[in-house]
Design an enzyme around this catalytic site. Structure first.
Site, PDB file in Angstrom:
ATOM      1  CG  ASP A 473      -2.167   0.653   0.903  1.00 48.60           C
ATOM      2  OD1 ASP A 473      -2.267   1.450   0.035  1.00 48.60           O
ATOM      3  OD2 ASP A 473      -3.269   0.248   1.664  1.00 48.60           O
ATOM      4  CG  ASP A 543      -9.357   2.535  -0.468  1.00 47.04           C
ATOM      5  OD1 ASP A 543      -8.857   1.383  -0.742  1.00 47.04           O
ATOM      6  OD2 ASP A 543      -8.685   3.307   0.146  1.00 47.04           O
TER       7      ASP A 543
END
Length: 723
Positions: A473, A543
């Site tokens: 990430d 997301d």
């Protein structure tokens, strides 16, 4: 593919799958563009040169007569003589002189495309290297061109060379320049932000410069490093379309300039804002590669060529066509609130459904119970995970599943052991307060000591535990743009050096653990670019996992990137991002248009929930090879209609899959028909959901009426099998 040089006309013909790229060496010694488009014969193309407006154009240096540079579509543009267009390169010499004139100095044809030192690039075969040189300043440029026989793309880049005894400062060092005839084009770009990544915008090019860029030391969610230049009448399936996809993950710029001459110049590469590179005597500077595609079959054709190029020549060959992990990620199911038992229960709940990987997301390391601490301390928190990671891993493996783990290697928390020991590891300017983003700072990847720490600490976890999968990430962008490890004169090299540092740790961690599958992520899809696909076969697309929102996100992303590169998950409802409730089947059908998985709390599953997941995965497995290797045909656009439809067709056209989606239900709706695309007209196809056998010509001319269930956010899926 072929690269041919006509010695009589001094014309280079670069012939790819179905295209020709041609330029010649003109009488003044400059490499001048002639044509890029559908394949043509090696005819005398110099006749196509046409002179437009003339507005105070100076002659080439040293000549009292001759056309100005505005009438020479040179393969590399430069400032200060009579070229008033955007410059590809802008050097500054020790004298303060910023002029350069780069003349043709020869060429080489290589059997194998060379890699770029320290940066990802496409692989390939036959490659032309065009040598340009300024013998006054002993400054040169090598232009690289590679064509392909399995995708209508050309890979381009430039290498700038200092053969003098003095240092040269590069104030701009773009990767390419390309001229297109005429001024009647639209520009399509992909803008967005967190949870709304890669929304297409189409605008007419105007006289002057149109551009997109990032100044964030990342490719960014705000503007993706992709640009399409299309004829005004180009549609999804018809018309000329040029795609420009930069293989780079730091600050970039792409530009299109409609010139006074009535032609269009396209160029770009590393963003020259706050950029200056000190090129020492005898040194070279390599620029990132750009992939340029062409199709006469509209935006769809352009996209399919880019997809093939990325799948065939940049994504890891071990994984590109291999079935991807079907995973359950605990993030939206637990956030930071988990322990060993909770994770084992999540695995138990999906055993036997077809989910084959459990990924433990953020919160397993250091002091990390929220997003304010712990980043950089890559040590297992055994107070939270009793028995350590191995207790969870062994249980997951005992259920016949693989185990994955989340990292954010480029980040550091102020409240962390590593920051307290080494505050200089964080990017920042002495005596100035740092900017926070997501309560965290960033590691200084320009510093070799920092890179070594990251590689060693992450590798220790991977080497000492049986980890099959990593989610990498990256949740914020660079601020401060300063390194304590760089001298003052090199601080403007920071953004590019950050990219080189990123690629270095990826090479050492990703390629150093070849049996671990790595997925990219960046607060969702904020670093979804071709250079990251070199390391990560798939990237978390956004997301925002709401099915309605994902139709637009995945549609926009598909303009430049293949479905196989998109991680697409079924999540809980009400959706955590938009609070919308959609049917479980709809969520699955949309998530199947990519590398599929799940992002919810499986411990609350009922027996019927588990059975539904099992059926979804069985359906996905039927179409998985189409997601990985098939051609995508975008049929209905959710940005311009109430519908969304993708059709995936195998390369041999023996099978296909159609997903249709209706957003809002209207009472007493009109009939809705979908015209299929990409099939073989002469083949017969059995459509099991309809119980009919039809020719491809019928399906692509008459189409299929689609009958949705009543209600909002509904899908229909159809399969096509050659009879």
């Amino acid at each position: 593919m072929a690269i041919h040089f006509d010695k009589e006309t001094k014309t280079f013909y670069l012939e790819g799958k179905n295209t020709t790229y041609a330029f010649y060496i003109n009488s003044f010694g400059y490499a001048e563009h002639l044509y890029y488009g559908a394949r043509v014969h090696r005819d005398y193309l110099i006749y196509t040169k046409a002179q437009g407006k003339n507005s105070c154009n100076a002659t080439p240096p040293g000549l009292d007569k001759g056309p100005g540079f505005s009438h020479m579509n040179t393969e590399l543009t430069f400032f200060g003589t009579s070229d008033y267009r955007e410059a590809t390169v802008h050097p500054r010499f020790t004298s303060g002189d910023r002029l350069t004139t780069l003349y043709y100095a020869g060429y080489d044809i290589l059997d194998t495309k060379p890699a770029i030192n320290g940066m990802p690039s496409l692989d390939g075969g036959k490659t032309l290297v065009l040598h340009l040189y300024d013998d006054v300043k002993n400054f040169g440029a090598d232009l690289y061109y590679t064509v392909y026989d399995d995708a209508d793309v050309i890979a381009r880049r430039a290498v700038y060379i200092n053969n003098s005894d003095d240092e040269i400062k590069l104030c701009r060092a773009y990767s390419f320049a390309m001229s297109l005839p005429g001024d009647n084009y639209d520009m399509i770009t992909l803008h967005g932000g967190w949870a709304s990544e890669r929304e297409p915008e189409r605008v007419p090019l105007h006289y002057g410069v149109s551009s997109i860029d990032s100044k964030r030391a990342t490719s960014s969610a705000t503007l993706n490093p992709f640009m399409a230049i299309v004829a005004r009448d180009t549609t999804e399936n018809y018309g000329d379309a040029y795609g420009i996809n930069l293989v780079y993950a730091s600050s970039y710029v792409l530009k299109a300039e409609v010139t006074t001459n009535g032609e269009t110049l396209v160029l770009g590469g590393i963003n020259d804002f706050d950029f200056e590179w000190n090129l020492g005597a005898g040194e070279k500077f390599e620029t990132p590669e750009v992939i340029i595609s062409y199709s006469k079959d509209g935006l769809g054709g352009m996209s399919r060529e880019l997809h093939d190029a990325l799948r065939n020549h940049i994504i890891n060959k071990k994984y590109v066509n291999m079935p991807r992990p079907v995973l359950i990620n605990n993030w939206e199911g637990t956030y930071f609130n988990f322990d060993t038992k909770k994770l084992c229960d999540i695995a138990d709940a999906v055993a036997g459904t077809g989910i084959d990987t459990l990924v433990l997301d953020d919160g397993w390391f250091g002091k990390r119970d929220d997003d304010r601490s712990g980043l950089g301390d890559w040590v297992v928190n055994e107070k939270k995970l009793l028995g350590g990671l191995d207790a969870v891993i062994e249980h997951v493996h005992s259920r016949g599943m693989k185990f994955g783990l989340w990292f954010e290697p480029e980040m550091i928390s102020e409240d962390s052991d590593i920051f307290r020991a080494h505050p200089e590891y964080a990017i920042g300017v002495p005596d100035r307060n740092r900017c926070y983003s997501r309560h965290q700072f960033m590691m200084d990847l320009t510093n070799p000591e920092v890179r070594d720490y990251i590689v060693d600490s992450v590798s220790k976890i991977l080497d000492n535990h049986k980890i099959d999968y990593v989610k990498w990430d990256y949740n914020r962008n660079v601020t401060e743009f300063y390194s304590l490890a760089l001298p003052p004169e090199k601080q403007s090299e920071f953004a590019h050096r950050y990219a080189l540092g990123l690629y270095d740790i990826c090479e050492r961690i990703v390629n150093g653990h070849k049996n671990v599958f790595f997925e990219g992520c960046s607060g969702g899809g904020a670093r979804f670019d071709s250079s990251m696909l070199y390391y990560f076969p798939q990237i978390w697309t956004s997301d925002n996992s709401d099915a309605e929102e994902r139709t637009r996100i995945q549609y926009g992303t598909s303009l430049a990137y293949p479905l196989s590169a998109m991680s697409c998950h079924v999540s809980a409802v009400p959706n955590h991002q938009v609070k919308r409730t959609t049917d479980f089947a709809t969520r699955g059908d949309i998530a199947h248009l990519g590398a599929t998985g799940y992002e919810l709390d499986t411990t609350v599953f009922t027996d019927s929930d588990r059975e539904a997941v099992k059926r979804q995965i069985e359906e996905y497995k039927k179409m998985e090879q189409l997601v990985l290797t098939g051609d995508l045909w975008r049929i209905e656009n959710p940005f311009t209609s109430n519908y969304f439809s993708f059709m995936l067709v195998s390369k041999d056209k023996s099978q296909a899959h159609l997903t249709c989606y209706r957003s809002l239900f209207h009472c007493n709706p009109t009939a809705h028909r979908v015209i299929c695309r990409g099939l073989d007209e002469s083949k017969q196809y059995y459509v099991p959901e309809l119980g009919v056998i039809l020719h491809g010509s019928t399906l692509m001319s008459v189409g299929i009426p689609i009958k949705f269930k009543d209600g909002d956010f509904r899908t229909v899926t159809l399969h096509f099998e050659e009879k």
